[in-house]
Scaffold this active site. Sequence first.
Site, PDB file in Angstrom:
ATOM      1  N   ILE A  16       1.399  -6.806 -11.228  1.00 50.53           N
ATOM      2  CA  ILE A  16       0.967  -8.188 -11.019  1.00 50.53           C
ATOM      3  C   ILE A  16      -0.542  -8.307 -11.163  1.00 50.53           C
ATOM      4  O   ILE A  16      -1.052  -9.253 -11.773  1.00 50.53           O
ATOM      5  CB  ILE A  16       1.438  -8.692  -9.640  1.00 50.53           C
ATOM      6  N   ASP A  66      -9.816   2.066  -1.615  1.00 58.73           N
ATOM      7  CA  ASP A  66      -8.731   2.307  -0.672  1.00 58.73           C
ATOM      8  C   ASP A  66      -8.814   1.177   0.338  1.00 58.73           C
ATOM      9  O   ASP A  66      -9.712   1.158   1.195  1.00 58.73           O
ATOM     10  CB  ASP A  66      -8.897   3.665   0.012  1.00 58.73           C
ATOM     11  N   ARG A 131     -11.949 -10.568   4.357  1.00 58.10           N
ATOM     12  CA  ARG A 131     -13.200 -10.737   5.107  1.00 58.10           C
ATOM     13  C   ARG A 131     -14.411 -10.473   4.212  1.00 58.10           C
ATOM     14  O   ARG A 131     -15.368 -11.267   4.193  1.00 58.10           O
ATOM     15  CB  ARG A 131     -13.215  -9.784   6.303  1.00 58.10           C
ATOM     16  N   TYR A 170       8.349  -3.675   6.350  1.00 58.77           N
ATOM     17  CA  TYR A 170       7.826  -4.440   5.220  1.00 58.77           C
ATOM     18  C   TYR A 170       7.749  -5.933   5.539  1.00 58.77           C
ATOM     19  O   TYR A 170       6.723  -6.579   5.289  1.00 58.77           O
ATOM     20  CB  TYR A 170       8.716  -4.207   4.007  1.00 58.77           C
ATOM     21  N   LYS A 174       4.384  -8.458   5.538  1.00 62.33           N
ATOM     22  CA  LYS A 174       4.206  -9.573   4.606  1.00 62.33           C
ATOM     23  C   LYS A 174       4.152 -10.923   5.320  1.00 62.33           C
ATOM     24  O   LYS A 174       3.545 -11.870   4.810  1.00 62.33           O
ATOM     25  CB  LYS A 174       5.323  -9.551   3.562  1.00 62.33           C
ATOM     26  N   THR A 205       8.668  -3.897 -12.538  1.00 65.24           N
ATOM     27  CA  THR A 205       7.506  -3.004 -12.502  1.00 65.24           C
ATOM     28  C   THR A 205       7.936  -1.647 -13.027  1.00 65.24           C
ATOM     29  O   THR A 205       9.130  -1.332 -13.080  1.00 65.24           O
ATOM     30  CB  THR A 205       6.959  -2.830 -11.076  1.00 65.24           C
TER      31      THR A 205
END
Length: 265
Positions: A16, A66, A131, A170, A174, A205
């Site tokens: 994506i 990272d 941020r 998961y 999300k 993918t």
Amino acid sequence: MSLPGYVLITGGGGAIGRATGIIFAREGAAGVAFADINLETAKSAAEESRKHATNPQYKAISIHVDVTEESSVDEMVKQTLAVFGALNYAVNSAGVSFVSKVGESTLGNQSTQEWDRLMNINARGLFFSQRAEISAMLKTQETSGSKDFSIVNISSIGGLRALAPFSSAYVPSKHAVIGLTKSAALEYGSNGIRINAVCPAFIETASNASDKGIADRVNKRMERSALGRVGRPEEVGEVIGFLSSKKASFITGVDWAVDGGYTAL
């Protein structure tokens, strides 16, 4: 659709992120920073984007990051500003999915290690990234006077509803993406920073295609959707591009499903 200015994409080497960067290049971006934990895939995405660029001044850079490390994220944004001098858009596509091993992903058998992995990348990583990006956009505003900025965060249909089984870590991670998106949208709307979330269903993918077990489960699930198929990375990227553009100037704080009608079930 016009996307002038500079964009930073985390997870820029992924399906994506790569597709989105190419769309920005095609739509007139002055520069795209492809940031990824895998520097080689980021470099490959940057190189591919140059073939699609329409802005004669276009720059593509690749950055190792990272997102679970605060200092790494801050350095990523610092490098982006050093090259581009401004940040107009950000797309936070860095993330991981749930494990494929059935016995390790139901809540009763969920390991603390797997919970921490998903929350650190999907939620903590977004916190650090968003941020730092907001800070960079406020600096850009000071120097340019612009009040037209956009951040798009990649959540999932798992941020909108449960995905049973095998997603006990998961799904919360999300949901956190959507919470961070909406809270920040309210906090920074007056600064001209629009912040939205895109919630894809199952997308084609390389990793999905390479694991027959995952591919079979994904295809079976998506057969039940209105369109009856998995999505393509560029189909998500086009929505990200729209939300980033001035055509979406009155849209902020939304969670936009790009799911072929899966959540309409």
